[in-house]
Write a protein that holds these residues in place. Structure first.
Motif, PDB file in Angstrom:
ATOM      1  N   GLU A 185       0.814  -1.215   0.000  1.00 45.70           N
ATOM      2  CA  GLU A 185       0.000   0.000   0.000  1.00 45.70           C
ATOM      3  C   GLU A 185       0.850   1.267   0.000  1.00 45.70           C
ATOM      4  O   GLU A 185       2.039   1.238   0.254  1.00 45.70           O
ATOM      5  CB  GLU A 185      -0.930   0.011   1.216  1.00 45.70           C
ATOM      6  N   TYR A 245       0.733   5.089   1.754  1.00 47.37           N
ATOM      7  CA  TYR A 245       0.050   5.758   2.855  1.00 47.37           C
ATOM      8  C   TYR A 245       0.818   6.973   3.353  1.00 47.37           C
ATOM      9  O   TYR A 245       1.971   7.198   2.968  1.00 47.37           O
ATOM     10  CB  TYR A 245      -0.207   4.790   4.015  1.00 47.37           C
ATOM     11  N   LYS A 262      -1.988   6.181  10.615  1.00 48.43           N
ATOM     12  CA  LYS A 262      -1.668   5.666   9.286  1.00 48.43           C
ATOM     13  C   LYS A 262      -2.922   5.736   8.428  1.00 48.43           C
ATOM     14  O   LYS A 262      -3.989   5.243   8.815  1.00 48.43           O
ATOM     15  CB  LYS A 262      -1.190   4.214   9.388  1.00 48.43           C
ATOM     16  N   THR A 263      -2.795   6.379   7.259  1.00 49.29           N
ATOM     17  CA  THR A 263      -3.939   6.597   6.381  1.00 49.29           C
ATOM     18  C   THR A 263      -3.569   6.177   4.965  1.00 49.29           C
ATOM     19  O   THR A 263      -2.704   6.790   4.331  1.00 49.29           O
ATOM     20  CB  THR A 263      -4.342   8.091   6.409  1.00 49.29           C
ATOM     21  N   VAL A 264      -4.202   5.133   4.469  1.00 48.61           N
ATOM     22  CA  VAL A 264      -3.946   4.647   3.114  1.00 48.61           C
ATOM     23  C   VAL A 264      -4.533   5.642   2.119  1.00 48.61           C
ATOM     24  O   VAL A 264      -5.654   6.122   2.300  1.00 48.61           O
ATOM     25  CB  VAL A 264      -4.553   3.244   2.908  1.00 48.61           C
TER      26      VAL A 264
END
Length: 75
Positions: A17, A19, A30-32
């Motif tokens: 991913e 992020y 943590k933000t994708v």
């Protein structure tokens, strides 16, 4: 339509991913994200952030897990 651009240095990529760490209530979350167009310094965030979100652009590699306390040096 508003476009969100952030410095490329804010982005963390791993095999699964892409992020960023968003600062929320004094903690690194943590933000994708999904990214779009980019130039020499910035990249468009297609999804995952909203206007007004504060992201860590320096020192994010020192964050070892989502939810760690952080201090915002400047905005």
């Amino acid at each position: 339509k508003q476009v969100i651009k952030i410095p490329q240095t804010a982005i963390v990529r791993d095999p699964k991913e892409t992020y960023v760490y968003k600062v929320q209530d004094g903690r690194a979350i943590k933000t994708v994200i999904a990214t779009g167009e980019q130039d020499a310094n910035d990249i468009v965030v297609a999804s995952g952030l909203v206007v007004g979100d504060v992201v860590i652009v320096k020192g994010q590699m020192k964050v070892h897990k989502s939810g760690e306390p952080v201090v915002v040096a400047s905005k």
